[in-house]
Design a protein around this motif. Structure first.
Motif, PDB file in Angstrom:
ATOM      1  N   TRP A  62       7.982 -26.996   3.563  1.00  0.00           N
ATOM      2  CA  TRP A  62       6.992 -26.032   3.071  1.00  0.00           C
ATOM      3  C   TRP A  62       7.244 -25.630   1.627  1.00  0.00           C
ATOM      4  N   TYR A  63       8.312 -26.149   1.021  1.00  0.00           N
ATOM      5  CA  TYR A  63       8.656 -25.840  -0.369  1.00  0.00           C
ATOM      6  C   TYR A  63       8.776 -24.332  -0.586  1.00  0.00           C
ATOM      7  N   SER A  64       9.162 -23.611   0.454  1.00  0.00           N
ATOM      8  CA  SER A  64       9.125 -22.152   0.353  1.00  0.00           C
ATOM      9  C   SER A  64      10.096 -21.508   1.321  1.00  0.00           C
ATOM     10  N   ASP A  65      10.930 -20.646   0.790  1.00  0.00           N
ATOM     11  CA  ASP A  65      11.835 -19.858   1.614  1.00  0.00           C
ATOM     12  C   ASP A  65      11.086 -18.734   2.326  1.00  0.00           C
ATOM     13  N   ARG A  66      10.141 -18.145   1.612  1.00  0.00           N
ATOM     14  CA  ARG A  66       9.403 -16.999   2.143  1.00  0.00           C
ATOM     15  C   ARG A  66       8.618 -17.376   3.398  1.00  0.00           C
ATOM     16  N   MET A  67       8.116 -18.611   3.450  1.00  0.00           N
ATOM     17  CA  MET A  67       7.336 -19.021   4.618  1.00  0.00           C
ATOM     18  C   MET A  67       8.219 -19.221   5.846  1.00  0.00           C
ATOM     19  N   VAL A  68       9.496 -19.515   5.646  1.00  0.00           N
ATOM     20  CA  VAL A  68      10.434 -19.572   6.771  1.00  0.00           C
ATOM     21  C   VAL A  68      10.554 -18.181   7.395  1.00  0.00           C
ATOM     22  N   ALA A  69      10.667 -17.166   6.539  1.00  0.00           N
ATOM     23  CA  ALA A  69      10.724 -15.784   7.031  1.00  0.00           C
ATOM     24  C   ALA A  69       9.442 -15.426   7.772  1.00  0.00           C
ATOM     25  N   ASN A  70       8.290 -15.820   7.217  1.00  0.00           N
ATOM     26  CA  ASN A  70       7.011 -15.526   7.873  1.00  0.00           C
ATOM     27  C   ASN A  70       6.927 -16.180   9.241  1.00  0.00           C
ATOM     28  N   PHE A  71       7.369 -17.433   9.321  1.00  0.00           N
ATOM     29  CA  PHE A  71       7.351 -18.135  10.607  1.00  0.00           C
ATOM     30  C   PHE A  71       8.196 -17.400  11.638  1.00  0.00           C
ATOM     31  N   PRO A  97       5.928 -30.210  10.426  1.00  0.00           N
ATOM     32  CA  PRO A  97       5.839 -29.163   9.399  1.00  0.00           C
ATOM     33  C   PRO A  97       5.180 -29.636   8.111  1.00  0.00           C
ATOM     34  N   ASP A  98       5.218 -30.948   7.844  1.00  0.00           N
ATOM     35  CA  ASP A  98       4.609 -31.468   6.624  1.00  0.00           C
ATOM     36  C   ASP A  98       3.089 -31.329   6.632  1.00  0.00           C
ATOM     37  N   LYS A  99       2.496 -31.051   7.797  1.00  0.00           N
ATOM     38  CA  LYS A  99       1.045 -30.852   7.878  1.00  0.00           C
ATOM     39  C   LYS A  99       0.638 -29.416   7.563  1.00  0.00           C
ATOM     40  N   GLY A 100       1.614 -28.572   7.274  1.00  0.00           N
ATOM     41  CA  GLY A 100       1.305 -27.210   6.864  1.00  0.00           C
ATOM     42  C   GLY A 100       1.715 -26.168   7.881  1.00  0.00           C
ATOM     43  N   PHE A 101       1.812 -24.938   7.399  1.00  0.00           N
ATOM     44  CA  PHE A 101       2.281 -23.817   8.208  1.00  0.00           C
ATOM     45  C   PHE A 101       1.381 -23.562   9.413  1.00  0.00           C
ATOM     46  N   GLU A 102       0.074 -23.477   9.181  1.00  0.00           N
ATOM     47  CA  GLU A 102      -0.860 -23.140  10.264  1.00  0.00           C
ATOM     48  C   GLU A 102      -0.819 -24.184  11.371  1.00  0.00           C
ATOM     49  N   HIS A 103      -0.813 -25.442  10.999  1.00  0.00           N
ATOM     50  CA  HIS A 103      -0.766 -26.513  11.996  1.00  0.00           C
ATOM     51  C   HIS A 103       0.526 -26.426  12.800  1.00  0.00           C
TER      52      HIS A 103
END
Length: 488
Positions: free
Chosen positions: A115-124, A79-85
């Motif tokens: 991801w330093y982000s709660d919103r991106m967990v929801a997106n995933f 996950p440290d390589k980013g959302f898309e990866h």
């Protein structure tokens, strides 16, 4: 096509849920990952017994979830390589194993840290859960209770098929089904206790209230406010800055905190990272955070402007007097990503990244982006920002992750929209949201996609932040003029 049968591996739990259906995504809300582990073990043992394919996505630092001597295909994700990866890795595995596979994920809460982000967990989750459902899998997820914003919890709740609250009270396990899609029984949604190898519903209201009142219920208790990782980080930064100003001893690692904020808000590029560290301090970072809408990175253009100001001020104190006070706002890149997901545009963008023949897909995606909806909490922040600017003219500028970065200027490829910003609040909000949509739409314009293709950037993680600036100038009667204008 053969019928698929699934089980949790716990007969009593299957009975409570009235069976497990193909495509079920089951989310366990727990206080500690140890409370998730027994359910995973039972699930794994049953899958081995029934010879179902079992896949474990390992990405967290918590305890290993698969029991010893159980055969599972383990994929170590990054996950440290980013959302898309990360999501590319997950989807590749899902496609590889196809229909009827079983999956165990590490705690979703760990992703918010990377991801330093709660919103991106929801997106995933909103992207992955339906994909698993289409392949008729059975999948286990864990979410730490009261660690996420209500937005993230509600999106996971809306998307999953089954949501189970698990409580461990004095070594007794209690189970509270919150959602069981397309199933119902007279006791299904009651609190259950594990007793004599069965989940027994608690029939006495006094017993139920005795357990549940011990736990915060933020969706019914307005005094309970859950802070996500973004809010916690900035609250910690504010506290430390106050201690520094008061001359108190600071116990926290300030340098580590500064680096975390830089990565979550400004840049993860090593070259830019070192520059930001050199010229920006904790107070500067907090000031930028105060003017963020949503979460995520602020993009190349916004970072370039802010970093240039800091370098000038560091070089000569005269710039503190001569530079106009910065009061721009940034719409974080996570807002763009959420916009793609909730408006069902992400998949088209995903396919565009995988092909060179993207013309028709891009046209369809642009049409969606031009009429999409924003999350309600973001609309509220838009309103507050516009109230701050009043009726000053503003410019809504693209600030993508790749824009104005080393080696990639993207000059003229993305939109910037000038707004006179006149009229009643409703009109100004309408014009502003239209402008943001146009900026988002420009990410999939032919000239932007062709530029990225020529430079080998089509499959790179390009996210769009937005920089909102007050136009510098003065009002003369009914007209507004800049103090200076020109074309370079």
């Amino acid at each position: 096509m053969t019928d698929l049968t699934f089980s949790t591996g716990i007969v009593a739990l299957d009975e409570v849920l009235d069976g497990i259906h193909p495509g079920d995504n089951i989310v366990f809300q727990v206080d500690d990952i140890e409370d998730y582990t027994p359910f995973v073990h039972a699930f794994c043992i049953d899958n081995e017994k029934e010879k179902r394919p079992l896949i474990y996505f390992r990405f967290a630092e918590h305890v290993w979830l698969i029991p010893e001597n159980i055969k599972a295909e383990v994929f170590h994700l990054h996950p440290d390589k980013g959302f898309e990866h990360f999501i590319d890795e997950v989807f590749t595995v899902i496609e590889q194993y196809g229909r009827g596979a079983c999956y165990v994920f590490d705690s979703l809460s760990e992703l918010a840290v990377d991801w330093y982000s709660d919103r991106m967990v929801a997106n995933f989750f909103m992207l992955t859960c339906p994909y698993l459902f289409d392949f008729e899998t059975e999948t286990y997820f864990a979410l730490l209770r009261n660690k996420h914003s209500q937005y993230t919890v509600s999106k996971i709740y809306e998307t999953a098929q089954i949501i189970l609250d698990v409580y461990n009270e004095e070594n007794r396990i209690y189970l509270h089904p919150l959602k069981v899609w397309k199933r119902y029984s007279s006791t299904m949604y009651m609190l259950h206790v594990w007793k004599d190898n069965k989940f027994v519903p608690l029939m006495k209201s006094a017993e139920t209230s005795e357990i549940l009142t011990k736990y915060a219920q933020p969706w019914v208790d307005f005094t309970t406010k859950i802070q996500d990782i973004w809010s916690k980080t900035f609250n910690q930064a504010h506290k430390i800055l106050d201690e520094i100003r008061a001359g108190k001893g600071v116990s926290a690692d300030v340098e580590n905190l500064e680096e975390r904020i830089i990565r979550m808000m400004l840049t993860r590029d090593p070259k830019l990272f070192s520059r930001v560290k050199q010229y920006m301090n904790l107070e500067d970072l907090i000031e930028i955070g105060r003017r963020m809408i949503g979460t995520g990175l602020i993009g190349g253009k916004a970072l370039g402007m802010l970093l240039a100001q800091s370098i000038l001020k560091d070089s000569d104190s005269k710039w503190n007097e001569r530079l106009e006070q910065h009061d721009s706002f940034c719409i974080g890149s996570d807002v763009f990503y959420s916009y793609l997901v909730i408006n069902n545009c992400w998949w088209k963008r995903y396919k565009i990244r995988k092909t060179k023949d993207y013309s028709d897909l891009a046209a369809q995606a642009r049409e969606i982006l031009e009429r999409g909806k924003f999350p309600e909490d973001i609309i509220e922040q838009f309103k507050n920002m516009l109230s701050y600017f009043g009726q000053s003219p503003i410019i809504v500028r693209s600030s993508s992750l790749l824009e104005d970065a080393y080696g990639n200027a993207f000059s003229g490829k993305y939109e910037s929209i000038f707004l006179a910003n006149q009229g009643p609040p409703e009109k100004r909000l309408k014009k502003f949201t239209e402008a943001v949509r146009k900026v988002y739409r420009s990410t999939l314009s032919d000239k932007a996609l062709n530029y990225r293709l020529r430079r080998g950037l089509l499959d790179k993680d390009e996210q769009m932040a937005v920089l909102v600036q007050r136009v510098s100038g003065s009002r003369y009667g009914d007209l507004f003029y800049p103090q200076l204008a020109g074309v370079g």
